[in-house]
Design a protein around this motif. Structure first.
Motif, PDB file in Angstrom:
ATOM      1  N   GLY A 135     -30.442   9.838  -2.910  1.00 13.11           N
ATOM      2  CA  GLY A 135     -31.102   9.002  -2.706  1.00 13.11           C
ATOM      3  C   GLY A 135     -29.947   8.182  -2.092  1.00 13.11           C
ATOM      4  O   GLY A 135     -29.773   8.077  -1.335  1.00 13.11           O
ATOM      5  N   GLN A 136     -29.935   6.625  -2.315  1.00  8.28           N
ATOM      6  CA  GLN A 136     -29.372   5.125  -1.371  1.00  8.28           C
ATOM      7  C   GLN A 136     -27.831   6.358  -1.512  1.00  8.28           C
ATOM      8  O   GLN A 136     -27.037   5.777  -1.079  1.00  8.28           O
ATOM      9  CB  GLN A 136     -29.731   4.010  -2.209  1.00  8.28           C
ATOM     10  CG  GLN A 136     -31.093   3.402  -1.802  1.00  8.28           C
ATOM     11  CD  GLN A 136     -31.212   3.207  -0.652  1.00  8.28           C
ATOM     12  OE1 GLN A 136     -30.690   3.600   0.429  1.00  8.28           O
ATOM     13  NE2 GLN A 136     -32.526   3.708   0.001  1.00  8.28           N
ATOM     14  N   ALA A 137     -27.073   6.886  -3.060  1.00  2.42           N
ATOM     15  CA  ALA A 137     -26.249   6.806  -3.146  1.00  2.42           C
ATOM     16  C   ALA A 137     -25.931   7.906  -1.928  1.00  2.42           C
ATOM     17  O   ALA A 137     -24.581   7.576  -1.532  1.00  2.42           O
ATOM     18  CB  ALA A 137     -26.159   7.631  -4.241  1.00  2.42           C
ATOM     19  N   ARG A 138     -26.442   8.904  -1.421  1.00  2.65           N
ATOM     20  CA  ARG A 138     -26.161   9.091  -0.662  1.00  2.65           C
ATOM     21  C   ARG A 138     -26.009   8.781   0.795  1.00  2.65           C
ATOM     22  O   ARG A 138     -25.248   8.816   1.439  1.00  2.65           O
ATOM     23  CB  ARG A 138     -27.519  11.072  -0.886  1.00  2.65           C
ATOM     24  CG  ARG A 138     -26.563  12.022   0.102  1.00  2.65           C
ATOM     25  CD  ARG A 138     -27.941  12.758   0.907  1.00  2.65           C
ATOM     26  NE  ARG A 138     -28.224  13.853  -0.546  1.00  2.65           N
ATOM     27  CZ  ARG A 138     -29.617  13.684  -0.953  1.00  2.65           C
ATOM     28  NH1 ARG A 138     -30.639  12.877  -0.305  1.00  2.65           N
ATOM     29  NH2 ARG A 138     -30.107  13.841  -2.277  1.00  2.65           N
ATOM     30  N   THR A 139     -27.145   7.865   1.205  1.00  4.33           N
ATOM     31  CA  THR A 139     -26.743   7.509   2.097  1.00  4.33           C
ATOM     32  C   THR A 139     -25.312   6.474   2.523  1.00  4.33           C
ATOM     33  O   THR A 139     -24.620   6.375   3.011  1.00  4.33           O
ATOM     34  CB  THR A 139     -27.893   6.382   2.231  1.00  4.33           C
ATOM     35  OG1 THR A 139     -29.130   6.969   2.360  1.00  4.33           O
ATOM     36  CG2 THR A 139     -27.194   5.566   3.683  1.00  4.33           C
ATOM     37  N   ALA A 140     -25.192   5.790   1.548  1.00  9.80           N
ATOM     38  CA  ALA A 140     -23.544   5.169   0.764  1.00  9.80           C
ATOM     39  C   ALA A 140     -22.898   5.903   1.301  1.00  9.80           C
ATOM     40  O   ALA A 140     -21.343   5.690   1.768  1.00  9.80           O
ATOM     41  CB  ALA A 140     -23.630   4.120  -0.133  1.00  9.80           C
ATOM     42  N   LEU A 141     -22.827   6.958   0.727  1.00 17.89           N
ATOM     43  CA  LEU A 141     -21.732   7.953   0.364  1.00 17.89           C
ATOM     44  C   LEU A 141     -21.468   8.292   1.899  1.00 17.89           C
ATOM     45  O   LEU A 141     -20.249   8.899   2.806  1.00 17.89           O
ATOM     46  CB  LEU A 141     -21.926   8.810  -0.829  1.00 17.89           C
ATOM     47  CG  LEU A 141     -21.215   9.968  -0.384  1.00 17.89           C
ATOM     48  CD1 LEU A 141     -19.223   9.398  -0.727  1.00 17.89           C
ATOM     49  CD2 LEU A 141     -21.526  11.225  -1.334  1.00 17.89           C
ATOM     50  N   PHE A 142     -21.970   9.125   2.695  1.00 18.08           N
ATOM     51  CA  PHE A 142     -22.138   9.216   4.224  1.00 18.08           C
ATOM     52  C   PHE A 142     -21.740   8.033   5.090  1.00 18.08           C
ATOM     53  O   PHE A 142     -21.304   8.531   5.610  1.00 18.08           O
ATOM     54  CB  PHE A 142     -23.138   9.875   4.926  1.00 18.08           C
ATOM     55  CG  PHE A 142     -23.898  11.539   4.385  1.00 18.08           C
ATOM     56  CD1 PHE A 142     -23.293  12.790   4.641  1.00 18.08           C
ATOM     57  CD2 PHE A 142     -24.619  11.568   3.452  1.00 18.08           C
ATOM     58  CE1 PHE A 142     -23.295  13.784   4.584  1.00 18.08           C
ATOM     59  CE2 PHE A 142     -25.107  12.914   2.747  1.00 18.08           C
ATOM     60  CZ  PHE A 142     -24.424  14.037   3.121  1.00 18.08           C
ATOM     61  N   ALA A 143     -21.805   6.869   4.715  1.00 18.45           N
ATOM     62  CA  ALA A 143     -21.392   5.808   5.543  1.00 18.45           C
ATOM     63  C   ALA A 143     -20.239   5.870   5.074  1.00 18.45           C
ATOM     64  O   ALA A 143     -19.696   5.282   5.987  1.00 18.45           O
ATOM     65  CB  ALA A 143     -22.532   4.826   5.018  1.00 18.45           C
ATOM     66  N   ARG A 144     -19.289   6.153   4.314  1.00 18.10           N
ATOM     67  CA  ARG A 144     -18.207   5.815   3.435  1.00 18.10           C
ATOM     68  C   ARG A 144     -17.306   6.893   4.447  1.00 18.10           C
ATOM     69  O   ARG A 144     -16.433   7.100   5.105  1.00 18.10           O
ATOM     70  CB  ARG A 144     -17.488   5.811   2.345  1.00 18.10           C
ATOM     71  CG  ARG A 144     -19.011   5.144   1.111  1.00 18.10           C
ATOM     72  CD  ARG A 144     -17.733   3.585   1.411  1.00 18.10           C
ATOM     73  NE  ARG A 144     -18.340   3.001   0.343  1.00 18.10           N
ATOM     74  CZ  ARG A 144     -18.643   2.976  -0.778  1.00 18.10           C
ATOM     75  NH1 ARG A 144     -17.498   3.317  -1.591  1.00 18.10           N
ATOM     76  NH2 ARG A 144     -18.681   1.138  -1.219  1.00 18.10           N
ATOM     77  N   GLN A 323     -23.097   3.524  16.817  1.00 20.00           N
ATOM     78  CA  GLN A 323     -22.657   4.546  15.881  1.00 20.00           C
ATOM     79  C   GLN A 323     -23.540   4.283  14.240  1.00 20.00           C
ATOM     80  O   GLN A 323     -22.962   4.954  13.605  1.00 20.00           O
ATOM     81  CB  GLN A 323     -21.025   4.785  15.932  1.00 20.00           C
ATOM     82  CG  GLN A 323     -20.060   5.661  17.093  1.00 20.00           C
ATOM     83  CD  GLN A 323     -20.922   6.895  17.079  1.00 20.00           C
ATOM     84  OE1 GLN A 323     -21.097   7.865  16.604  1.00 20.00           O
ATOM     85  NE2 GLN A 323     -20.971   6.909  18.430  1.00 20.00           N
ATOM     86  N   MET A 324     -24.003   3.574  14.877  1.00 19.94           N
ATOM     87  CA  MET A 324     -24.680   2.566  13.331  1.00 19.94           C
ATOM     88  C   MET A 324     -25.681   4.091  13.093  1.00 19.94           C
ATOM     89  O   MET A 324     -26.064   4.221  11.258  1.00 19.94           O
ATOM     90  CB  MET A 324     -25.736   1.332  13.884  1.00 19.94           C
ATOM     91  CG  MET A 324     -24.586   0.603  13.540  1.00 19.94           C
ATOM     92  SD  MET A 324     -25.710  -1.310  13.418  1.00 19.94           S
ATOM     93  CE  MET A 324     -26.198  -0.833  11.308  1.00 19.94           C
ATOM     94  N   ASP A 325     -25.908   4.736  13.746  1.00 23.55           N
ATOM     95  CA  ASP A 325     -27.419   5.883  13.660  1.00 23.55           C
ATOM     96  C   ASP A 325     -26.374   7.321  13.050  1.00 23.55           C
ATOM     97  O   ASP A 325     -26.803   8.248  12.083  1.00 23.55           O
ATOM     98  CB  ASP A 325     -27.604   6.312  14.390  1.00 23.55           C
ATOM     99  CG  ASP A 325     -27.216   6.724  15.887  1.00 23.55           C
ATOM    100  OD1 ASP A 325     -25.983   6.316  16.316  1.00 23.55           O
ATOM    101  OD2 ASP A 325     -27.315   7.753  16.564  1.00 23.55           O
ATOM    102  N   VAL A 326     -24.950   7.045  13.251  1.00 20.72           N
ATOM    103  CA  VAL A 326     -24.414   8.330  12.191  1.00 20.72           C
ATOM    104  C   VAL A 326     -24.716   8.954  10.895  1.00 20.72           C
ATOM    105  O   VAL A 326     -24.905  10.112  10.980  1.00 20.72           O
ATOM    106  CB  VAL A 326     -22.890   8.392  12.737  1.00 20.72           C
ATOM    107  CG1 VAL A 326     -22.291   9.882  12.301  1.00 20.72           C
ATOM    108  CG2 VAL A 326     -22.712   8.554  14.269  1.00 20.72           C
ATOM    109  N   PRO A 327     -24.219   7.796  10.149  1.00 22.37           N
ATOM    110  CA  PRO A 327     -24.936   7.937   8.591  1.00 22.37           C
ATOM    111  C   PRO A 327     -26.037   7.572   8.502  1.00 22.37           C
ATOM    112  O   PRO A 327     -26.332   8.154   7.424  1.00 22.37           O
ATOM    113  CB  PRO A 327     -23.470   6.779   7.606  1.00 22.37           C
ATOM    114  CG  PRO A 327     -23.722   5.859   8.962  1.00 22.37           C
ATOM    115  CD  PRO A 327     -24.058   6.096  10.221  1.00 22.37           C
ATOM    116  N   THR A 328     -26.543   6.670   8.895  1.00 28.12           N
ATOM    117  CA  THR A 328     -27.830   7.300   8.411  1.00 28.12           C
ATOM    118  C   THR A 328     -28.969   8.500   8.999  1.00 28.12           C
ATOM    119  O   THR A 328     -29.494   8.746   8.672  1.00 28.12           O
ATOM    120  CB  THR A 328     -28.634   5.909   9.367  1.00 28.12           C
ATOM    121  OG1 THR A 328     -28.253   6.052  10.940  1.00 28.12           O
ATOM    122  CG2 THR A 328     -28.867   4.464   8.409  1.00 28.12           C
TER     123      THR A 328
END
Length: 403
Positions: A135-144, A323-328
């Motif tokens: 979920g949201q933790a995965r999005t946050a992890l890919f952002a990191r 590059q804001m689209d990369v983690p998303t």
């Protein structure tokens, strides 16, 4: 170092983040130094584009192999092999001077002339991270993961000034100083190998068994086709070619170009850090599209700007958004497929990107060589805006974003 991880993420993901940091630092300075190194060896602008194409084409084929057959081997073994390949790539570029041997090393190796990660590491690391959070933790992890890469790539770009300092302080020949940076690249590959040896009993123990694409095949192929348009456009202005444009169009020195990429990387890092916050409020897809379009308008305007100051200001504005689209994007792909398909989905969305981006650097180099310095930037921006609109139209009614 628990601060590296969002809440609810397995500790083993930290190893992937550290490995990404090391690789990004090396990629950051190589992207800036590669054209300078090839010019110092006596090659021209066309050869710079061809070698950039070779690196991206080889990465695409390796990533395709991971997607089609990678489920037959443990992922940590594939990561170890990739790290050894990184070491061999650095040694090859440091020791060779002829075009065709360098082209072979570029094709089979891990060199990255672009601002993003296009290597065989990418699908393997993405699959491991996707298994470590939901979920949201995965999005946050890919952002990191993305932020870590951007930040370390920025410092890597700043390190591109080291050869010039070495020449000034020690009197060493510039060519030898540049070769030394490729030896450093090889050493970083060896460190990554030692680091990834720790993954054997990490995420593997709890991750779903990888499988080839199945129920999500149609969605993945549609995304892959759209991503390829974006990647082809991006290949026209990979960092190595953008550095070449700054050298030729505005007469920037190697050290000044490295400083530019450093600050641009910091802006990219800041934007990627807030990408999960934006995505939580407007959705992954909207974040991908509505930050990308103004970034590409800035790129087109930078190509047409009358002077260095305006060009740099517009390129900095682009860096703050592009590059804001990369983690998303990564989180979106991992969310719309089943867990066993994640490694294959990561590969099959990365391969068309790599293949498409492999073709365009040669075209960009040819346009530069023909004197059409603005054309690659304008074409890149226009194609990327077309991709953004097509992506939004195709997936704006898709329901599954955060599972």
């Amino acid at each position: 170092m628990r601060w590296l991880l969002p809440a609810g993420v397995q500790d083993a993901a930290r190893t992937i983040l550290v490995g990404r940091a090391l690789r990004a630092f090396a990629d950051g300075y190589v992207a800036v130094l590669l054209p300078a190194y090839l010019l110092a060896l006596g090659f021209g602008q066309m050869e710079v584009g061809v070698l950039s194409t070779a690196t991206l084409a080889g990465s695409a084929l390796a990533t395709l192999a991971v997607g089609g057959m990678g489920h037959r081997w443990p992922q940590h073994r594939l990561l170890l092999f990739a790290a050894l390949l990184m070491t061999a790539t650095g040694l090859g570029f440091a020791g060779l001077s002829s075009f065709w041997p360098l082209a072979v090393v570029a094709f089979v190796g891990t060199l990255n002339p672009s601002s993003g990660d296009v290597s065989v590491f990418l699908p393997l690391e993405h699959a491991r991270l996707a298994a470590a959070a939901e979920g949201q933790a995965r999005t946050a992890l890919f952002a990191r993961y993305t932020v870590t890469g951007s930040l370390c790539a920025a410092f890597g770009a700043l390190a591109a000034g080291i050869p010039a300092w070495a020449v000034m302080l020690t009197g060493i020949a510039m060519l030898d100083a540049l070769r030394g940076m490729f030896l450093l690249y090889a050493a970083i590959g060896a460190i990554v190998w030692l680091l990834y040896r720790r993954l054997e009993d990490g995420i593997d123990a709890s991750a779903p068994k990888p499988a080839p694409l199945g129920p999500s095949r149609r969605t993945v192929f549609k995304l892959a086709a759209l991503f390829s348009v974006d990647a082809f456009a991006g290949g026209l202005v990979v960092n190595s070619l953008l550095a070449l444009w700054l050298f030729d169009r505005h007469g920037l020195s190697l050290a000044a170009a490295g400083t530019f990429f450093f600050w641009a990387g910091l802006l990219t890092t800041a934007s990627q850090w807030i990408a999960p916050w934006v995505a939580q409020r407007i959705g992954l897809l909207n974040t991908m599209v509505f930050t990308h379009i103004p970034a590409n308008i800035c790129l087109i305007l930078a190509a047409l700007a009358p002077g260095l100051e305006w060009s740099l200001a517009l390129l900095f504005a682009r860096s703050a958004l592009s590059q804001m689209d990369v983690p998303t994007r990564t989180a979106y792909v991992m969310a719309v497929v089943t867990p066993p398909e994640r490694a294959a989905a990561a590969s099959f969305t990365a391969v068309p990107r790599s293949l498409a981006s492999a073709v365009s650097p040669s075209l960009g180099g040819a346009l530069f060589a023909a004197g059409a310095l603005a054309a690659p930037l304008i074409l890149c921006g226009a194609l990327k805006i077309t991709y953004d609109l097509a992506l939004w139209r195709a997936f704006r009614h898709h329901e599954k974003e955060s599972s």
